[in-house]
Design an enzyme around this catalytic site. Structure first.
Site, PDB file in Angstrom:
ATOM      1  N   CYS A  25      40.701  46.576  36.468  1.00  0.00           N
ATOM      2  CA  CYS A  25      40.875  47.883  35.867  1.00  0.00           C
ATOM      3  C   CYS A  25      41.698  48.765  36.794  1.00  0.00           C
ATOM      4  CB  CYS A  25      39.570  48.617  35.555  1.00  0.00           C
ATOM      5  SG  CYS A  25      38.496  47.740  34.425  1.00  0.00           S
TER       6      CYS A  25
ATOM      7  N   ARG B 118      46.468  45.246  36.806  1.00  0.00           N
ATOM      8  CA  ARG B 118      45.048  45.159  37.154  1.00  0.00           C
ATOM      9  C   ARG B 118      44.174  44.810  35.947  1.00  0.00           C
ATOM     10  NH1 ARG B 118      44.088  47.514  42.085  1.00  0.00           N
ATOM     11  NH2 ARG B 118      41.887  47.686  41.563  1.00  0.00           N
TER      12      ARG B 118
ATOM     13  N   TRP C 281      40.090  45.728  32.270  1.00  0.00           N
ATOM     14  CA  TRP C 281      39.798  44.298  32.276  1.00  0.00           C
ATOM     15  C   TRP C 281      38.294  44.219  32.033  1.00  0.00           C
ATOM     16  CZ3 TRP C 281      36.714  40.749  34.822  1.00  0.00           C
ATOM     17  CH2 TRP C 281      37.068  39.403  34.651  1.00  0.00           C
TER      18      TRP C 281
ATOM     19  N   ASN D 107      36.680  51.865  37.527  1.00  0.00           N
ATOM     20  CA  ASN D 107      36.976  50.467  37.873  1.00  0.00           C
ATOM     21  C   ASN D 107      35.734  49.941  38.582  1.00  0.00           C
ATOM     22  OD1 ASN D 107      38.094  48.069  38.939  1.00  0.00           O
ATOM     23  ND2 ASN D 107      38.879  49.153  40.728  1.00  0.00           N
ATOM     24  N   GLY D 108      35.274  48.723  38.232  1.00  0.00           N
ATOM     25  CA  GLY D 108      34.130  48.154  38.946  1.00  0.00           C
ATOM     26  C   GLY D 108      32.931  47.966  38.038  1.00  0.00           C
TER      27      GLY D 108
ATOM     28  N   GLU E  65      48.140  24.053  43.567  1.00  0.00           N
ATOM     29  CA  GLU E  65      48.778  25.336  43.252  1.00  0.00           C
ATOM     30  C   GLU E  65      49.709  25.206  42.041  1.00  0.00           C
ATOM     31  OE1 GLU E  65      48.224  28.257  43.837  1.00  0.00           O
ATOM     32  OE2 GLU E  65      50.084  29.342  43.476  1.00  0.00           O
TER      33      GLU E  65
ATOM     34  N   LYS F  31      49.249  27.297  38.562  1.00  0.00           N
ATOM     35  CA  LYS F  31      50.306  28.142  37.966  1.00  0.00           C
ATOM     36  C   LYS F  31      50.499  27.763  36.504  1.00  0.00           C
ATOM     37  CE  LYS F  31      50.400  30.678  40.264  1.00  0.00           C
ATOM     38  NZ  LYS F  31      49.907  30.986  41.558  1.00  0.00           N
TER      39      LYS F  31
ATOM     40  N   GLU G  59      47.502  28.830  34.285  1.00  0.00           N
ATOM     41  CA  GLU G  59      47.385  30.293  34.178  1.00  0.00           C
ATOM     42  C   GLU G  59      48.356  30.890  33.177  1.00  0.00           C
ATOM     43  OE1 GLU G  59      46.539  32.766  38.064  1.00  0.00           O
ATOM     44  OE2 GLU G  59      48.163  31.346  38.367  1.00  0.00           O
TER      45      GLU G  59
ATOM     46  N   HIS H 251      39.703   6.760  40.909  1.00  0.00           N
ATOM     47  CA  HIS H 251      38.259   6.986  40.809  1.00  0.00           C
ATOM     48  C   HIS H 251      37.908   7.865  39.615  1.00  0.00           C
ATOM     49  CE1 HIS H 251      37.871   4.979  44.634  1.00  0.00           C
ATOM     50  NE2 HIS H 251      38.882   5.717  45.063  1.00  0.00           N
TER      51      HIS H 251
ATOM     52  N   LYS I  18      45.057  40.836  38.078  1.00  0.00           N
ATOM     53  CA  LYS I  18      45.667  40.614  39.387  1.00  0.00           C
ATOM     54  C   LYS I  18      44.637  40.685  40.508  1.00  0.00           C
ATOM     55  CE  LYS I  18      49.259  40.045  42.004  1.00  0.00           C
ATOM     56  NZ  LYS I  18      49.720  38.650  42.039  1.00  0.00           N
TER      57      LYS I  18
END
Ligand code: F6R
Length: 613
Positions: free
Chosen positions: A2, A27, A77, A103-104, A486, A490, A493, A509, A608
């Site tokens: 947020c 955010r 968010w 925010n939070g 990574e 990417k 996402e 395996h 983010k």
């Protein structure tokens, strides 16, 4: 998560709030809203909308907000409550007198909510936030700052909020606990926001607010309290950030721009730290060379892409300095028995400096007496305040939600630390360190040359050919393992395609069962001592009908005989290949997402900064 913004001053602020929110959109972008308050008229405009800022602008239409010179805005968010207009901020008290953007998380909101409901308060949303304006409205006795100070101790959790009261139209009151909050100081005006970019185009003079402080802002000044104690005036500091960082600068997306900014991020992260004689100066670690030389064990805690940088760092530190490194995702580390202690170095890697789990893991280690260093990109972030020392990456502001330049800058920062430790531990000779320093210095140029070459375009073409495949397996060995982790992250996402990333030796395996005719397998096959082993793995997957997309070192002709497609990576020594090899994989993921018509800068469900655990 947020983003919050508030403005109070002499200018009509509708556009300032909306532009600020656009800068904070990274955010969170589930929904957004703003409210404007005017002297004598109360709330003159209040708009909330589901979706991103474009939706909010569409819902708000043209207008000047009656010229209002105070207001608050929010980009969400979702944590508590679905993504609906009713759950979007600002939230108001039942009597409409108090407005909040937050925010939070308020962790004890259920208890507070039922207490308020028992007292007859009617709630309009499912959010945890709404208890805050309700409590403030009940505590209000003509002084908003006093009411916020009275309510703050009742709130559990971690949050930052900005409050406004219709009876005090020229004033905003904000508070924070473990979530960021900065004040922007202008001529006859004040901004308050989650992050500096929200007001960077208007002022560069900032004041950081500390945990559990309350700040009251009006056009001509601000006052800060800790509890009931008024704090001494805190002079603003000036930020010299590049404002263009918050613009796309001709690129079609922030992510693509940031991929291309990697050479600069790498150069700046090296900066003046690497000396001509191969020695490394790292100010701010909070440990002198003698203490660093005594470090026997390193723990790395991080999340997501930063965790992958930590995995690369382990290879470098263990090889160059011969210090054992334990790397763990922070969300697990924080709840395990922590065996770090005095004499250990703990690196908390977090580009934002705000990730809740990483901060918590750092705290756990610090309480045990370990020396904690934050490896972060954001000056003044919570991680820098919680740590004993800081190792800054200098990637500049990263807006794209999928991390790119901050990741390669993290790997570079860890390379510098590894080199320094290698010398201090006498694990590297002076000549060996000098060679490595030269190799490190060559990397930004090599990445630059790569990005200017036709290679990225070829990666995009290859990506387009695979864009409709439903699943990708990523394989690698040694330093290629974190690179394939990574690369796979990417891709999932930004393209929403399921991926698996495995050490190639583990393939037999289990994951090999996933392969069928035509399954795309991305193999990190850069030059190094495991190259032949990786080629064997390539043959094994091809024998099962898979199509191999190899990431290989420029000039390696052999790989073309084994792979269906090759994504070339700039030539570096094997241990430094993760920086070079991840760039084509960033572009590959980008190309696939682009071919699928997706918004790479704002992937669904992501934000983010993850300030909730
Ligand atoms: C992936 C990504 C995330 C972050 C993770 C940690 O592209 O960006 O996985 O790496 O949320 O964030 P920081 O580094 O800010 O702690």
């Amino acid at each position: 998560m947020c983003g919050i913004i508030g403005y109070v001053g002499g200018r009509p602020c509708r556009e300032l709030i909306l532009t600020g929110l656009e800068r904070l959109e990274y955010r969170g972008y589930d929904s957004a809203g703003f409210a404007l308050i005017d002297e004598g008229h109360g709330v003159v405009e209040s708009v909330r909308a589901v979706g991103n800022l474009a939706e909010l602008r569409a819902a708000a239409g043209e207008g000047n907000g009656n010229g209002a010179t105070a207001g608050v805005g929010h980009t969400r968010w979702a944590t508590h409550g679905r993504v609906t207009t009713a759950n979007a901020h600002p939230h108001a008290s039942a009597d409409g007198s108090v407005l909040i953007v937050m925010n939070g998380i308020i962790e004890n909101y259920l208890e507070l909510r039922s207490e308020l409901q028992n007292a007859g308060v009617v709630f309009a949303s499912d959010t945890d936030t709404e208890v805050v304006p309700q409590l403030i409205a009940r505590a209000y006795d003509g002084d908003l700052a006093a009411a916020v100070r009275a309510v703050l101790p009742r709130l559990g959790g971690h949050f930052a909020f900005v409050a406004a009261h219709v009876s005090e139209p020229g004033r905003l009151v904000a508070a924070r606990r473990e979530c960021p909050l900065v004040i922007g100081v202008g001529e006859g005006e004040r901004f308050v926001a989650s992050a500096i970019p929200a007001f960077l185009s208007e002022t560069r003079d900032v004041v950081l607010i500390e945990d559990d402080e309350v700040v009251a802002l009006d056009a001509d000044g601000h006052a800060i309290w800790q509890g009931e104690e008024r704090q001494p005036a805190r002079p603003p500091s000036r930020v010299d950030w590049d404002e263009d960082a918050a613009e796309k600068g001709g690129y079609e997306s922030f992510m693509l721009k940031e991929i291309h900014e990697q050479p600069a991020a790498l150069w700046d992260t090296i900066g003046d730290r690497l000396r001509g004689d191969g020695s490394v100066e790292l100010d701010g670690l909070g440990l002198d060379d003698a203490a660093l030389a005594r470090v026997e064990r390193i723990h790395v805690v991080a999340c997501g892409t930063s965790y992958h940088a930590g995995l690369v760092g382990r290879y470098l530190i263990e090889d160059w300095a011969r210090v054992p490194v334990h790397v763990e995702v922070a969300s697990e580390y924080r709840y395990r028995t922590c065996l770090a202690g005095p004499g250990d170095l703990v690196l908390g890697i977090t580009q934002s400096g705000e990730t809740a789990d990483t901060l918590a893991a750092m705290r756990v280690a610090r309480e045990r007496g370990a020396h904690v260093v934050a490896v972060t990109n954001i000056m003044g972030s919570q991680a820098t305040r919680d740590a004993d020392g800081v190792l800054y990456t200098r990637a500049g502001l990263e807006i794209g939600v999928a991390a790119t330049k901050t990741h390669t800058a993290q790997v570079m920062a860890l390379s510098l630390l590894a080199l320094k430790l290698g010398r201090l531990k006498w694990a590297l000779t002076a000549a060996g360190a000098l060679d490595l320093a030269d190799e490190l210095r060559r990397i930004p140029d090599a990445v630059e040359a790569y990005l200017r070459s036709p290679a990225p375009e070829r990666v995009m073409q290859a990506a387009a050919a695979y864009a409709e495949r439903p699943f990708f397996l990523y394989l690698g060995r040694h330093v290629g393992v974190p690179v394939c982790f990574e690369g796979a992250l990417k891709l999932k996402e930004i393209s929403y395609i399921p991926t698996e990333a495995y050490p190639a030796g583990e393939m037999k395996h289990g994951p090999i069962a996933l392969l069928e005719e035509g399954s795309p397998v991305v193999v990190v096959a850069t030059d190094g001592h495991v190259f032949d082993k990786v080629v064997s793995n390539i043959q094994e997957v091809r024998a099962r009908g898979a199509r191999v997309i190899a990431v290989a070192t420029e000039g390696n002709e052999e790989i073309e005989r084994h792979a269906d497609d090759v994504l070339w990576a700039p030539r570096t020594p094997a241990l430094l290949s993760p920086i070079a090899a991840v760039v084509p994989l960033q572009l590959f993921a980008y190309g696939i997402a682009q071919s699928r018509g997706l918004n790479v800068d704002q992937p669904r469900n992501l934000a983010k900064t993850v300030t909730v655990e």
